[in-house]
Design a protein around this motif. Structure first.
Motif, PDB file in Angstrom:
ATOM      1  N   ARG A 203       2.438  14.241   7.701  1.00  0.00           N
ATOM      2  CA  ARG A 203       2.606  15.988   7.285  1.00  0.00           C
ATOM      3  C   ARG A 203       4.049  16.878   8.447  1.00  0.00           C
ATOM      4  O   ARG A 203       4.265  17.655   8.484  1.00  0.00           O
ATOM      5  CB  ARG A 203       1.161  16.091   8.216  1.00  0.00           C
ATOM      6  N   GLY A 204       3.838  16.359   9.045  1.00  0.00           N
ATOM      7  CA  GLY A 204       4.939  16.300  10.193  1.00  0.00           C
ATOM      8  C   GLY A 204       4.437  18.323  10.569  1.00  0.00           C
ATOM      9  O   GLY A 204       6.076  18.607  10.091  1.00  0.00           O
ATOM     10  N   ALA A 205       3.878  18.986  10.479  1.00  0.00           N
ATOM     11  CA  ALA A 205       3.807  20.467  10.526  1.00  0.00           C
ATOM     12  C   ALA A 205       4.600  20.991  11.568  1.00  0.00           C
ATOM     13  O   ALA A 205       4.335  20.269  12.495  1.00  0.00           O
ATOM     14  CB  ALA A 205       2.060  20.623  10.464  1.00  0.00           C
ATOM     15  N   VAL A 206       5.260  22.451  11.410  1.00  0.00           N
ATOM     16  CA  VAL A 206       5.365  23.266  12.591  1.00  0.00           C
ATOM     17  C   VAL A 206       4.481  23.935  13.057  1.00  0.00           C
ATOM     18  O   VAL A 206       3.438  24.702  12.503  1.00  0.00           O
ATOM     19  CB  VAL A 206       6.749  23.952  12.240  1.00  0.00           C
ATOM     20  N   PHE A 207       3.966  23.249  14.137  1.00  0.00           N
ATOM     21  CA  PHE A 207       2.872  24.430  15.699  1.00  0.00           C
ATOM     22  C   PHE A 207       3.659  23.910  16.266  1.00  0.00           C
ATOM     23  O   PHE A 207       3.102  23.557  17.155  1.00  0.00           O
ATOM     24  CB  PHE A 207       1.771  22.622  14.762  1.00  0.00           C
ATOM     25  N   PRO A 208       3.743  25.489  16.781  1.00  0.00           N
ATOM     26  CA  PRO A 208       3.516  25.523  18.122  1.00  0.00           C
ATOM     27  C   PRO A 208       3.064  25.802  19.332  1.00  0.00           C
ATOM     28  O   PRO A 208       2.941  25.667  19.893  1.00  0.00           O
ATOM     29  CB  PRO A 208       4.495  27.242  17.815  1.00  0.00           C
ATOM     30  N   GLY A 209       1.256  25.887  18.483  1.00  0.00           N
ATOM     31  CA  GLY A 209       0.320  25.862  19.717  1.00  0.00           C
ATOM     32  C   GLY A 209       0.142  25.108  20.832  1.00  0.00           C
ATOM     33  O   GLY A 209       1.020  23.411  20.467  1.00  0.00           O
ATOM     34  N   HIS A 210      -1.226  24.911  21.351  1.00  0.00           N
ATOM     35  CA  HIS A 210      -1.159  23.391  21.977  1.00  0.00           C
ATOM     36  C   HIS A 210      -1.884  22.204  21.015  1.00  0.00           C
ATOM     37  O   HIS A 210      -2.813  22.991  20.105  1.00  0.00           O
ATOM     38  CB  HIS A 210      -1.868  24.251  23.632  1.00  0.00           C
TER      39      HIS A 210
ATOM     40  N   GLU B  69      -5.512  22.371  19.484  1.00  0.00           N
ATOM     41  CA  GLU B  69      -5.619  23.490  18.624  1.00  0.00           C
ATOM     42  C   GLU B  69      -5.908  22.529  17.338  1.00  0.00           C
ATOM     43  O   GLU B  69      -6.029  23.309  16.033  1.00  0.00           O
ATOM     44  CB  GLU B  69      -4.580  24.836  18.508  1.00  0.00           C
ATOM     45  N   LEU B  70      -4.873  21.854  17.375  1.00  0.00           N
ATOM     46  CA  LEU B  70      -4.543  20.370  16.395  1.00  0.00           C
ATOM     47  C   LEU B  70      -6.160  20.173  15.274  1.00  0.00           C
ATOM     48  O   LEU B  70      -6.189  19.269  14.579  1.00  0.00           O
ATOM     49  CB  LEU B  70      -3.596  18.975  15.902  1.00  0.00           C
ATOM     50  N   THR B  71      -7.421  20.309  16.224  1.00  0.00           N
ATOM     51  CA  THR B  71      -8.688  19.908  16.666  1.00  0.00           C
ATOM     52  C   THR B  71      -9.369  20.791  14.895  1.00  0.00           C
ATOM     53  O   THR B  71      -9.632  19.653  14.420  1.00  0.00           O
ATOM     54  CB  THR B  71      -9.678  19.606  17.691  1.00  0.00           C
ATOM     55  N   THR B  72      -8.517  21.615  14.626  1.00  0.00           N
ATOM     56  CA  THR B  72      -8.639  22.412  13.306  1.00  0.00           C
ATOM     57  C   THR B  72      -7.755  22.115  12.045  1.00  0.00           C
ATOM     58  O   THR B  72      -8.361  23.011  11.419  1.00  0.00           O
ATOM     59  CB  THR B  72      -9.110  24.067  13.592  1.00  0.00           C
ATOM     60  N   GLN B  73      -7.413  21.587  12.074  1.00  0.00           N
ATOM     61  CA  GLN B  73      -6.312  21.016  11.192  1.00  0.00           C
ATOM     62  C   GLN B  73      -6.308  20.396  10.147  1.00  0.00           C
ATOM     63  O   GLN B  73      -5.808  20.130   8.930  1.00  0.00           O
ATOM     64  CB  GLN B  73      -4.934  21.228  11.899  1.00  0.00           C
ATOM     65  N   TYR B  74      -7.276  19.645  10.386  1.00  0.00           N
ATOM     66  CA  TYR B  74      -7.469  18.320   9.489  1.00  0.00           C
ATOM     67  C   TYR B  74      -8.636  17.693   8.888  1.00  0.00           C
ATOM     68  O   TYR B  74     -10.092  19.007   9.985  1.00  0.00           O
ATOM     69  CB  TYR B  74      -7.734  16.860  10.632  1.00  0.00           C
ATOM     70  N   ASP B  75      -9.427  17.420   8.376  1.00  0.00           N
ATOM     71  CA  ASP B  75     -10.329  17.322   7.310  1.00  0.00           C
ATOM     72  C   ASP B  75     -10.744  15.950   8.217  1.00  0.00           C
ATOM     73  O   ASP B  75     -10.488  14.755   7.852  1.00  0.00           O
ATOM     74  CB  ASP B  75     -10.162  17.242   6.174  1.00  0.00           C
ATOM     75  N   VAL B  76     -11.833  15.806   8.800  1.00  0.00           N
ATOM     76  CA  VAL B  76     -12.788  14.520   9.643  1.00  0.00           C
ATOM     77  C   VAL B  76     -12.732  13.936   7.832  1.00  0.00           C
ATOM     78  O   VAL B  76     -12.744  12.452   7.846  1.00  0.00           O
ATOM     79  CB  VAL B  76     -13.866  15.341   9.927  1.00  0.00           C
ATOM     80  N   ASP B  77     -13.954  13.810   6.969  1.00  0.00           N
ATOM     81  CA  ASP B  77     -14.161  13.252   6.190  1.00  0.00           C
ATOM     82  C   ASP B  77     -12.844  12.809   5.370  1.00  0.00           C
ATOM     83  O   ASP B  77     -13.011  11.363   4.895  1.00  0.00           O
ATOM     84  CB  ASP B  77     -14.596  14.075   4.919  1.00  0.00           C
ATOM     85  N   ALA B  78     -11.556  13.623   5.334  1.00  0.00           N
ATOM     86  CA  ALA B  78     -10.579  13.298   4.800  1.00  0.00           C
ATOM     87  C   ALA B  78      -9.929  12.001   5.465  1.00  0.00           C
ATOM     88  O   ALA B  78      -9.137  10.562   4.829  1.00  0.00           O
ATOM     89  CB  ALA B  78      -9.358  14.417   4.135  1.00  0.00           C
ATOM     90  N   LEU B  79      -9.981  12.108   7.031  1.00  0.00           N
ATOM     91  CA  LEU B  79      -9.495  11.061   7.832  1.00  0.00           C
ATOM     92  C   LEU B  79     -10.079   9.823   8.344  1.00  0.00           C
ATOM     93  O   LEU B  79      -9.555   8.450   7.982  1.00  0.00           O
ATOM     94  CB  LEU B  79      -9.067  11.966   9.055  1.00  0.00           C
ATOM     95  N   ARG B  80     -11.563   9.837   7.987  1.00  0.00           N
ATOM     96  CA  ARG B  80     -12.082   8.527   7.662  1.00  0.00           C
ATOM     97  C   ARG B  80     -12.049   7.733   6.875  1.00  0.00           C
ATOM     98  O   ARG B  80     -12.750   6.809   6.737  1.00  0.00           O
ATOM     99  CB  ARG B  80     -13.956   9.004   7.908  1.00  0.00           C
TER     100      ARG B  80
END
Length: 447
Positions: free
Chosen positions: A242-249, A252-263
């Protein structure tokens, strides 16, 4: 790590240090040498091999040792080490063959040469710490299988980002969570960087422009995340990650992924650009027990379903000696393949005419991207670790992914031969990496 400290201190008290030899004396190698000589009681750096012996001498000199001995034969090597004289040589095979070496550290980053010295070390019963992510991502599963069969540890290093990720991953699993993302934090990502664009930065820090280019163009992080994937059994969501440009902490990445898709994928490796705190690493994990989720929320990790864990730094060479100690004293690997999950594939950095001989890693011709290994096999994609010296059979366009059919490979290449063997094993249904039961060599707590 405390147990490693204790074991090393005991070795120091017993005048029985862990004997380490190092191959490569560049920017990173000199840091490793300094660390072992001046900051690791219970360990001694008995030898350094380098293509140019003067580089090995410089590494010892910068660490404060000037009483080294040049050798070019096995007999001279053994005699010097036996007499307590640090050895410098341009013949790395002497280190791999010596019974007076407990562990060899590869700090070269060269796939072909790294394959040669790794096989030699395994054949002679030497543990091996590899800082050669390029080799590891190309034929690491096969080499790990051979090491396990020989009863030695072959491991990536603590301190660099893959090892830091794996230590964090193991910690997160040890407290009962399920890791679903292992991530790396970058400050820059531009696949079209070249040694020309990176020369000034390299000169400022005393580094190699090609190495610095591999950091900037995404090749290095692709190799690093590939070996994390192979060590954890994870995959990539998509080609290149994915390599997202994400200037936050990173929390905050915990909101950027779908848990079911990751599983469904079994977890993924990824990276971000510009996240805080950089240049660290992170693991995002979930917990299935609602009572434990209540405690995690109480401990300020949030309500889930993903929880963020991170290490805000990676200290590269400072921690590498601890990996050697883990291997020799406890038979423990910081990071090694458990399955072949992800490859790094060769991608054109610019339009290239037929007949071009590819310059490879951190050069002007190509950059590397992560791809799932099953896709690599199905599409016959060319691993980036084999690209050096390959000759193009046809013209290719910028950003085109190369296949084996697009190139003529150097047939005398050991890396090419090893990769072919690894592929044959996997096609035949035999895992190229070792089973878990084969990965615990006998602990060598004392000689």
């Amino acid at each position: 790590m405390i147990i490693v400290d204790t074991a090393l201190r005991r070795r120091e008290q017993d005048a029985n240090p862990v004997r380490v030899a190092m191959i490569g004396a560049g920017f990173m190698g000199r840091g490793v040498a300094n660390q072992i000589v001046n900051s690791v009681p219970g360990m001694t750096l008995v030898a350094i091999a380098n293509r140019h012996v003067a580089g090995a001498e410089r590494a010892y000199a910068e660490a404060g040792w000037t009483h080294h001995t040049r050798v070019d034969t096995q007999v001279a090597f053994e005699d010097a080490v036996r007499r307590g004289r640090p050895v410098v040589t341009d013949n790395a095979l002497l280190l791999c063959r010596s019974e007076q070496v407990d562990c060899v550290i590869d700090v070269t980053g060269d796939v072909e040469f790294g394959a040669q010295v790794t096989l030699e070390a395994i054949a002679h019963g030497r543990h091996m710490v590899t800082m050669n992510a390029e080799l590891d991502a190309t034929v690491g599963p096969l080499l790990a299988r051979r090491a396990a069969a020989a009863g030695v540890v072959l491991t990536a290093a603590d301190g660099d980002q893959p090892g830091v990720q794996m230590n964090l991953y193991r910690f997160v699993r040890s407290i009962g969570l399920t890791p679903l993302v292992c991530g790396n934090i970058k400050g820059l990502q531009d696949p079209y960087r070249t040694p020309t664009t990176q020369r000034a930065f390299a000169e400022k820090w005393g580094q190699n422009p090609h190495m610095v280019t591999s950091f900037a163009d995404g090749t290095k992080i692709s190799f690093e995340q590939a070996i994390v994937a192979n060590g954890t059994g994870m995959r990539v969501e998509r080609r290149g990650m994915r390599g997202a440009v994400f200037p936050g902490h990173v929390d905050e990445l915990t909101t950027q992924y779908d848990v079911d898709a990751l599983r469904a994928l079994g977890g993924v490796v990824d990276y971000t650009v510009g996240s805080r705190p950089g240049p660290g690493v992170f693991v995002l994990a979930t917990h299935d027990d609602p009572r434990q989720r209540h405690y995690l929320n109480l401990y300020k990790l949030g309500e889930g379903p993903l929880y963020s864990f991170y290490t805000p730094y990676h200290l590269c060479h400072f921690e590498v000696p601890l990996t050697a100690a883990r291997a020799v004293l406890f038979g423990d690997a910081a990071l090694q393949p458990r399955a072949h999950m992800v490859d790094v594939i060769t991608t054109a950095k610019t339009d290239l005419p037929a007949g071009t001989v590819l310059d490879g890693l951190g050069g002007y011709h190509t950059y590397g991207q992560c791809e799932n290994a099953d896709v690599t096999r199905t599409e016959n994609l060319l691993p980036m670790g084999l690209a050096v010296g390959a000759r193009l059979r046809r013209p290719v366009k910028r950003d085109e992914v190369l296949t084996y059919a697009d190139v003529d490979l150097p047939q005398d290449s050991l890396a090419v031969q090893l990769r072919a063997e690894q592929d044959r094993l996997e096609v035949s249904g035999i895992p190229s990496s070792p089973p878990l039961s084969a990965r615990r060599p006998q602990v060598d707590a004392a000689r």
